[in-house]
Design a protein around this motif. Structure first.
Motif, mmCIF file in Angstrom:
data_model
loop_
_atom_site.group_PDB
_atom_site.id
_atom_site.type_symbol
_atom_site.label_atom_id
_atom_site.label_comp_id
_atom_site.label_asym_id
_atom_site.label_seq_id
_atom_site.Cartn_x
_atom_site.Cartn_y
_atom_site.Cartn_z
ATOM 1 N N ARG A 687 58.328 -22.983 49.987
ATOM 2 C CA ARG A 687 58.121 -23.980 48.940
ATOM 3 C C ARG A 687 56.629 -24.265 48.816
ATOM 4 O O ARG A 687 55.854 -23.974 49.726
ATOM 5 N N GLU A 688 56.247 -24.866 47.700
ATOM 6 C CA GLU A 688 54.835 -25.159 47.459
ATOM 7 C C GLU A 688 54.317 -26.179 48.483
ATOM 8 O O GLU A 688 54.991 -27.161 48.797
ATOM 9 N N LYS A 689 53.128 -25.918 49.004
ATOM 10 C CA LYS A 689 52.427 -26.898 49.830
ATOM 11 C C LYS A 689 51.541 -27.741 48.912
ATOM 12 O O LYS A 689 51.415 -27.491 47.719
ATOM 13 N N ARG A 690 50.898 -28.735 49.511
ATOM 14 C CA ARG A 690 50.028 -29.597 48.715
ATOM 15 C C ARG A 690 48.993 -30.244 49.630
ATOM 16 O O ARG A 690 48.836 -29.857 50.759
ATOM 17 N N PHE A 691 48.270 -31.200 49.124
ATOM 18 C CA PHE A 691 47.261 -31.998 49.797
ATOM 19 C C PHE A 691 46.069 -31.157 50.237
ATOM 20 O O PHE A 691 45.017 -31.212 49.634
ATOM 21 N N SER A 692 46.211 -30.340 51.309
ATOM 22 C CA SER A 692 45.091 -29.515 51.765
ATOM 23 C C SER A 692 45.117 -28.129 51.151
ATOM 24 O O SER A 692 44.253 -27.304 51.453
ATOM 25 N N LEU A 693 46.094 -27.870 50.283
ATOM 26 C CA LEU A 693 46.223 -26.590 49.585
ATOM 27 C C LEU A 693 46.594 -26.862 48.135
ATOM 28 O O LEU A 693 47.216 -27.880 47.820
ATOM 29 N N GLY A 694 46.234 -25.927 47.272
ATOM 30 C CA GLY A 694 46.630 -26.062 45.889
ATOM 31 C C GLY A 694 48.057 -25.585 45.673
ATOM 32 O O GLY A 694 48.696 -25.030 46.565
ATOM 33 N N LEU A 695 48.580 -25.806 44.480
ATOM 34 C CA LEU A 695 49.929 -25.379 44.137
ATOM 35 C C LEU A 695 49.915 -24.875 42.700
ATOM 36 O O LEU A 695 48.928 -25.045 41.978
ATOM 37 N N TRP A 696 51.017 -24.230 42.321
ATOM 38 C CA TRP A 696 51.080 -23.726 40.951
ATOM 39 C C TRP A 696 51.230 -24.909 39.990
ATOM 40 O O TRP A 696 52.265 -25.547 39.899
ATOM 41 N N ASP A 697 50.144 -25.192 39.319
ATOM 42 C CA ASP A 697 50.109 -26.240 38.304
ATOM 43 C C ASP A 697 49.112 -25.777 37.256
ATOM 44 O O ASP A 697 47.939 -25.569 37.550
ATOM 45 N N GLU A 698 49.586 -25.592 36.045
ATOM 46 C CA GLU A 698 48.750 -24.968 35.022
ATOM 47 C C GLU A 698 47.514 -25.799 34.702
ATOM 48 O O GLU A 698 46.443 -25.254 34.411
ATOM 49 N N ARG A 699 47.644 -27.136 34.764
ATOM 50 C CA ARG A 699 46.464 -27.975 34.508
ATOM 51 C C ARG A 699 45.416 -27.772 35.602
ATOM 52 O O ARG A 699 44.217 -27.717 35.316
ATOM 53 N N TYR A 700 45.870 -27.682 36.846
ATOM 54 C CA TYR A 700 44.934 -27.458 37.960
ATOM 55 C C TYR A 700 44.288 -26.084 37.860
ATOM 56 O O TYR A 700 43.053 -25.953 37.944
ATOM 57 N N LEU A 701 45.089 -25.044 37.643
ATOM 58 C CA LEU A 701 44.556 -23.686 37.615
ATOM 59 C C LEU A 701 43.626 -23.463 36.432
ATOM 60 O O LEU A 701 42.729 -22.607 36.497
ATOM 61 N N SER A 702 43.799 -24.242 35.383
ATOM 62 C CA SER A 702 42.934 -24.099 34.206
ATOM 63 C C SER A 702 41.552 -24.709 34.433
ATOM 64 O O SER A 702 40.679 -24.567 33.570
ATOM 65 N N ARG A 703 41.356 -25.366 35.573
ATOM 66 C CA ARG A 703 40.065 -26.010 35.857
ATOM 67 C C ARG A 703 39.145 -25.136 36.702
ATOM 68 O O ARG A 703 38.011 -25.525 36.974
ATOM 69 N N THR A 704 39.606 -23.996 37.179
ATOM 70 C CA THR A 704 38.800 -23.143 38.056
ATOM 71 C C THR A 704 38.828 -21.702 37.547
ATOM 72 O O THR A 704 39.788 -21.282 36.891
ATOM 73 N N PRO A 705 37.791 -20.910 37.867
ATOM 74 C CA PRO A 705 37.837 -19.478 37.542
ATOM 75 C C PRO A 705 38.970 -18.799 38.306
ATOM 76 O O PRO A 705 39.471 -19.322 39.308
ATOM 77 N N MET A 706 39.349 -17.612 37.847
ATOM 78 C CA MET A 706 40.458 -16.900 38.466
ATOM 79 C C MET A 706 40.038 -15.463 38.789
ATOM 80 O O MET A 706 39.408 -14.788 37.975
ATOM 81 N N ALA A 707 40.366 -15.040 40.029
ATOM 82 C CA ALA A 707 40.168 -13.640 40.411
ATOM 83 C C ALA A 707 41.502 -12.924 40.251
ATOM 84 O O ALA A 707 42.503 -13.328 40.847
#
Length: 849
Positions: A687-707
Motif C-alpha cells: 500500500r502507499e506510504k506517506r509522511f517521509s515518502l511521496g505517494l501517487w497523487d497527481e497534484r504532487y507529481l505535477s509539482r516536480t520534474p520527472m525522470a
C-alpha cells in the motif's frame, strides 16, 4: 485527557501538599519562637564557626566533582579536570539549592558531554553512575548511623530504626556483593546494567558517604553547643531529614528538611533550643546552598567580561549552560525578594532610613520589591527559554530590585546579590535571541511547583514573623516606620499574589491556537523558494501536501509536521537558510506541542543541526543512515562496478533511454505513468506510504520534474525528482517500474540519473535512508541501539532492512547518520509507534506491507 492532566500534575501537587504539611508542622513546633530570636542567633554565630562551615562546603563541592570524574572513567573517557570541575560545580549548585527537577542537572550534563564527544549511551551511563553513587552513599551513611546510634523513642518511627537501618545498609552491601560475585550484566525488568568492579563499587559508596558526611559537618558546626546527644544523634536526624526532603521532591527540600530536623531535635530533649536550631538551619541554607550560587555567579561574571575581549573564551559547551544558569539565579533572586518582603526589617537600619527617606517611599519600595520578586520568578522561565523580552525585563527588574532593597530597609546583602546577577547577565544578551512573546512560554509542572513552593514559604514567613501581631481590618491601612512591619508584609504578599494571578489569567484567556490544516496552494508557494534553496533535497517532501506547515516570521523558514496520537512529528530539520529563524521555529514548535499536551518529535534530523534540539533540551536517538553519493568522484570504473557497468551497457543496447521531463510536461505524462504505478503496486502487494515518502497523487507529481525510462516508445519506469536550485543535492522520491520490464531497470535509472546530475553540476545525489543502519549491538550500547541493531539484522520478515542497505551500498555512497529528537521523559515506544503509523498510513500499515 483528564488522566494525562493528572499524570502530569499529580507529582507536583503532592509535593506542594507535603510542603504545606511541613510548613504547618514547623508553625506548630515553633509556636513560641520569634523571628527576632532566630535572627539574633544567626548574627551571633562566631566567625570561626562560619569560616569552618565555608571550608567544609568547599570540600563537599570538591568531593562532588569526583562523581563526574569517576563516572567518566567508568565509560573510558578523560576530559580536562577544569571542565569537569566547572560543570560539576554549576550543576550541583543548582540541584542542591533548587532540586534536580527544576533545572535538570542531567540535561545540563547531557548538553555538555554531547559537545565533548560522548555518545548518548555513554552519557546515560555517566548520569546513572553519579545518581547511583549519590543514593548509595546516603543509604550507607544512614543505615550505618541508625545501626550504631540509638534513637529516643519519642522520635517518630523510632520503633522501625533497626529494620530501616538493616534495609538501607543492605543496599550498598548488595551492590558491593554484585561487584565481587557477579560477572555478567544485571537485568532489571527491561534494562541491563553492567556489573561494577569491586573498586568501582567501593568508590561509589565511599565518595557518596563522604559527600553526605561533609554536608552534615557544615550544619553541625553551625548548631548550638547546647544540643543534646552529640554528633551521633545529630547525624541520625540529619540523614533522615535529608531523605525526607529528597523524597518529597520539594525544591531543595525546603521546609520538609527543616520540619524533620526540628521534630527530631525536639524529641531528643532539646526543648527551648527551637530558635537556635532554626537559626542554624537558616545559616546552613545560606552557606551550603546560597553561597555556591553566588560564587558561580561571580565565575560567570568574570568569564563573560573576559569574553567581551576574547570571544573564543566562551566555548559552545559553556554557552549552553548560561540560560538555565541565569534562570536558576533569577529564581533565587525572586525568592530572596519575596522572603525579604515577608519578614521584619532590621530595626537599626529602619531608624537610619527614617532620617532621610520619607515613609511613603519606604512603603512603596517594600510593596514593589515583592512584586518584582514574583515577576522574577515568572521571568526565570522565559530566560530558560532564551526569550529576548525576558532578558531585558529581567535586567531592568534586577536593577530596580536592588534600588528598592536599599529603600525599603537598607538590605545591602540582597541588593548586592541582585546587582551581581545584573552584571553577569548584562553581557550575555547574545544567548537570549528569541523574539517570541512571554505569554507564549509554557510552564511545566516543575516550574509551577517551584513558584508555588516559594510563594507558600513566603506566606508562612509572614505569619511566622508577625504571629505576635493581632489581626484586624485596620492592619491593612497602617503605615509606620516603627510598627508597620506586619502591614507592609501583608500588602507585599497580596501584591505578589496579584501578579501571579494576573499572569495566569492572561494565559487562560489567551486565544487557543487551532491545529493547522493541510497546506493550500498559497502556502506551498510560500514554501517553494525556501525548499529550492535548502541544502537537503528531502525538503521537497513538503510538496506532497500531507503535512501541515509552520512558518517563521517573514517566511524565513518552515517546519512540516503531522500529528498522530500525542506525537507531533516534524519531518526533517527546519527548512530555510536563516539560522536564527530555524532555531526559533524549533522553540515555537515545542511550545505549540506543549500547549496542546503533545510530544514534539523531529524525525530524520542531520548531524549538523543537532545543536538546535540539544538547545531546547531534547534527546537524540540514531535511527539509521542516509546514503549520499559524491558526484564529483562518481564513475563506473573499476572492478567493483563491473556488474553495474555491464547492466547499464546491456540495457542501453536494448534500447532503454532516460528522459528528464520538466515540470510543465509532467501532467501530460501522468495517465501513461499511472499504469506503471498500478502494475507495480499489484505486483508488490503493498500500500502507499506517506509522511517521509511521496505517494501517487497527481497534484504532487505535477509539482516536480520527472525522470522517465523509455524502451522504444513505451515508458517502463519513472521517478519524480527533487532538485535544489543551489545545486547542492539531487534526489528522487516515488519510483515505480513495470514488473515485466527488463532486469536491472532500477540500476539503470539510478546510474543514468547520477550521470545526468553530475553533468548538470550537482554535488550530491541522495539515495535516501537505510532505517536502523549503523546501530551498535554491543553489550555497553544503549537499549534502543541494541534493539534497532537486532531488528536490522533479523527483521527481514517485516521489512528488508539489510537488503535495502546492501542495494544502496553498491553505488559507493557516503553514509551519514540520521536521528530522531525527542523530549526527555516521553513514552518512547508509543512515540515511535506513532511515527511508524504516520509513515505507513495508519496502524494497519505498520503490520501489513
Amino acid at each position: 485527557m483528564y488522566a494525562t492532566l493528572l499524570r502530569r500534575a499529580g507529582g507536583p501537587l503532592l509535593s506542594v501538599l507535603l510542603l504545606c504539611l511541613a510548613l504547618w508542622a514547623l508553625h506548630a513546633m515553633a509556636s513560641e519562637v520569634t523571628y527576632r530570636q532566630i535572627g539574633a542567633y544567626v548574627h551571633g554565630l562566631p566567625n570561626g564557626d562560619i569560616a569552618l562551615a565555608v571550608l567544609l562546603t568547599a570540600a563537599g563541592f570538591a568531593v562532588m566533582t569526583l562523581y563526574d570524574w569517576f563516572g567518566l572513567a567508568s565509560v573510558g573517557k578523560r576530559l580536562p579536570a577544569k571542565r569537569v570541575g566547572l560543570i560539576s560545580f554549576i550543576s550541583y549548585a543548582f540541584s542542591n539549592a533548587l532540586g534536580m527537577s527544576l533545572l535538570v542537572s542531567g540535561s545540563i550534563r547531557y548538553r555538555f558531554y554531547v559537545q565533548a564527544g560522548l555518545t548518548t549511551g555513554e552519557i546515560a551511563r555517566v548520569v546513572l553512575y553519579t545518581t547511583l553513587s549519590f543514593w548509595l552513599g546516603l543509604a550507607a551513611l544512614t543505615g550505618v548511623t541508625l545501626l550504631i546510634v540509638p534513637i529516643p523513642p519519642e522520635v517518630p518511627l523510632s520503633g522501625l530504626r533497626i529494620p530501616l537501618a538493616v534495609l538501607l545498609t543492605a543496599v550498598p552491601l548488595a551492590w558491593f556483593g554484585v561487584a565481587v560475585f557477579v560477572r555478567r550484566p544485571i537485568r532489571v525488568w527491561r534494562w541491563a546494567i553492567s556489573s561494577p568492579t569491586p573498586l568501582v563499587a567501593a568508590r561509589q559508596i565511599l565518595v557518596g558517604a563522604f559527600d553526605w558526611g561533609l554536608a552534615a559537618g557544615v550544619l553541625y558546626v553551625l548548631m548550638p553547643e547546647a544540643i543534646v546527644g552529640g554528633f551521633g544523634h545529630f547525624l541520625a536526624i540529619f540523614v533522615l531529614a535529608q531523605m525526607a526532603g529528597l523524597i518529597s521532591h520539594v525544591p531543595g527540600g525546603l521546609g520538609v528538611f527543616e520540619a524533620v530536623m526540628l521534630a527530631g531535635f525536639g524529641a531528643t530533649g532539646n526543648h527551648g533550643l527551637e530558635a537556635p536550631i532554626l537559626g542554624s538551619l537558616a545559616a546552613y541554607r545560606a552557606v551550603y546552598y546560597l553561597l555556591p550560587l553566588c560564587v558561580a555567579t561571580l565565575m560567570v561574571i568574570v568569564r563573560e567580561l573576559r569574553a567581551l575581549r576574547h570571544a573564543a573564551l566562551i566555548t559552545p559547551w559553556f554557552a549552553g549552560l548560561l540560560p538555565p544558569f541565569f534562570a536558576g539565579l533569577t529564581l533565587v533572586c525572586g525568592a530572596v525578594l519575596l522572603f525579604s518582603g515577608a519578614t521584619l526589617a532590621i530595626p537599626g537600619r529602619m531608624e537610619l532610613l527614617r532620617g532621610f527617606v520619607p515613609l511613603p517611599l519606604v512603603e512603596a519600595a517594600h510593596f514593589l520589591s515583592s512584586v518584582v520578586g514574583m515577576l522574577l520568578l515568572i521571568l526565570a522561565r522565559g530566560l530558560q527559554r532564551r526569550l529576548d523580552a525576558a532578558y531585558w525585563l529581567t535586567l531592568v527588574l534586577l536593577v530596580l530590585g536592588a534600588v528598592l532593597s536599599m529603600l525599603k530597609g537598607i538590605d545591602y546583602e540582597e541588593a548586592t546579590l541582585l546587582t551581581l546577577l545584573a552584571l553577569a547577565l548584562a553581557p550575555a544578551h547574545r544567548h537570549f535571541y528569541r523574539r517570541a512573546s512571554l505569554f507564549r512560554a509554557t510552564f511545566s509542572p516543575g516550574w509551577v511547583l517551584a513558584i508555588a513552593a516559594v510563594f507558600a514559604c513566603a506566606t508562612w514567613l509572614v505569619f511566622f514573623s508577625f504571629k505576635h501581631v493581632e489581626y484586624s481590618n485596620n492592619l491593612w491601612w497602617e503605615f509606620s516606620f516603627r510598627h508597620g512591619g506586619a502591614p507592609r508584609a501583608l500588602r507585599a504578599l497580596v501584591g505578589a499574589a496579584a501578579v501571579v494571578m494576573l499572569f495566569a489569567l492572561a494565559n487562560l484567556i489567551r486565544p487557543a491556537r487551532t491545529r493547522r490544516a493541510r497546506p493550500n496552494e498559497a502556502e506551498l508557494a510560500r514554501a517553494m523558494p525556501l525548499l529550492k534553496q535548502f541544502s537537503s533535497a528531502q525538503a521537497h517532501l513538503a510538496l506532497v501536501a500531507d503535512k501541515a506547515l509552520m512558518f517563521a516570521p517573514e517566511d524565513k523558514a518552515f517546519i512540516m509536521y503531522d500529528v498522530e496520537g500525542r506525537s507531533w512529528v516534524a519531518m526533517g530539520d527546519p527548512v530555510g537558510e536563516d539560522e536564527d529563524a530555524r532555531r526559533e521555529l524549533v522553540w515555537s514548535f515545542r511550545e505549540e506541542c506543549e500547549r496542546a499536551g503533545g510530544w514534539p518529535l523531529f524525525y530524520q534530523v542531520r548531524p549538523e543541526d543537532l545543536d538546535l534540539y540539544l538547545e531546547v533540551g531534547m534527546n537524540l536517538l540514531k535511527i539509521g543512515e542516509e546514503a549520499r553519493v559524491r558526484l564529483e568522484t562518481f564513475n563506473l570504473d573499476g572492478k567493483s562496478k563491473k556488474t553495474l557497468r555491464g547492466t547499464v551497457n546491456k540495457l542501453a543496447r536494448d534500447g532503454l533511454r532516460l528522459e528528464i521531463v520538466p515540470v510543465e510536461g509532467v501532467p501530460a505524462m501522468l495517465p501513461r505513468l499511472k499504469l506503471i504505478s498500478e502494475a507495480w503496486m499489484r505486483d508488490k502487494k503493498v500500500r502507499e506510504k506517506r509522511f517521509s515518502l511521496g505517494l501517487w497523487d497527481e497534484r504532487y507529481l505535477s509539482r516536480t520534474p520527472m525522470a522517465v525510462v523509455w524502451q522504444g516508445d513505451v515508458p517502463v519506469a519513472f521517478a519524480n525528482m527533487f532538485l535544489t536550485e543551489s545545486m547542492e543535492e539531487a534526489s528522487v522520491d516515488l519510483m515505480r517500474h513495470l514488473p515485466e520490464g527488463p532486469a536491472g531497470i532500477m540500476d539503470f535509472l539510478f546510474i543514468e540519473l547520477m550521470s545526468w546530475a553530475k553533468a548538470n553540476g550537482y554535488r550530491w545525489f541522495n539515495l535516501g535512508m537505510a532505517p536502523l543502519s549503523g546501530l551498535q549491538n554491543r553489550r555497553t550500547a544503549p537499549l534502543w541501539s541494541r534493539f534497532g541493531a537486532m531488528v536490522f539484522g533479523r527483521g527481514e520478515r517485516f521489512y528488508n532492512f539489510r537488503g535495502l542497505h546492501r542495494y544502496k551500498d553498491k553505488f559507493d555512497p557516503e553514509w551519514e547518520p540520521r536521528y530522531i529528537a525527542v523530549p526527555g521523559g516521553i513514552a518512547l515506544p508509543l512515540a515511535l509507534a506513532n511515527v511508524a503509523s504516520l509513515i505507513s498510513g495508519g496502524i494497519g500499515g505498520v503490520v501489513r506491507r
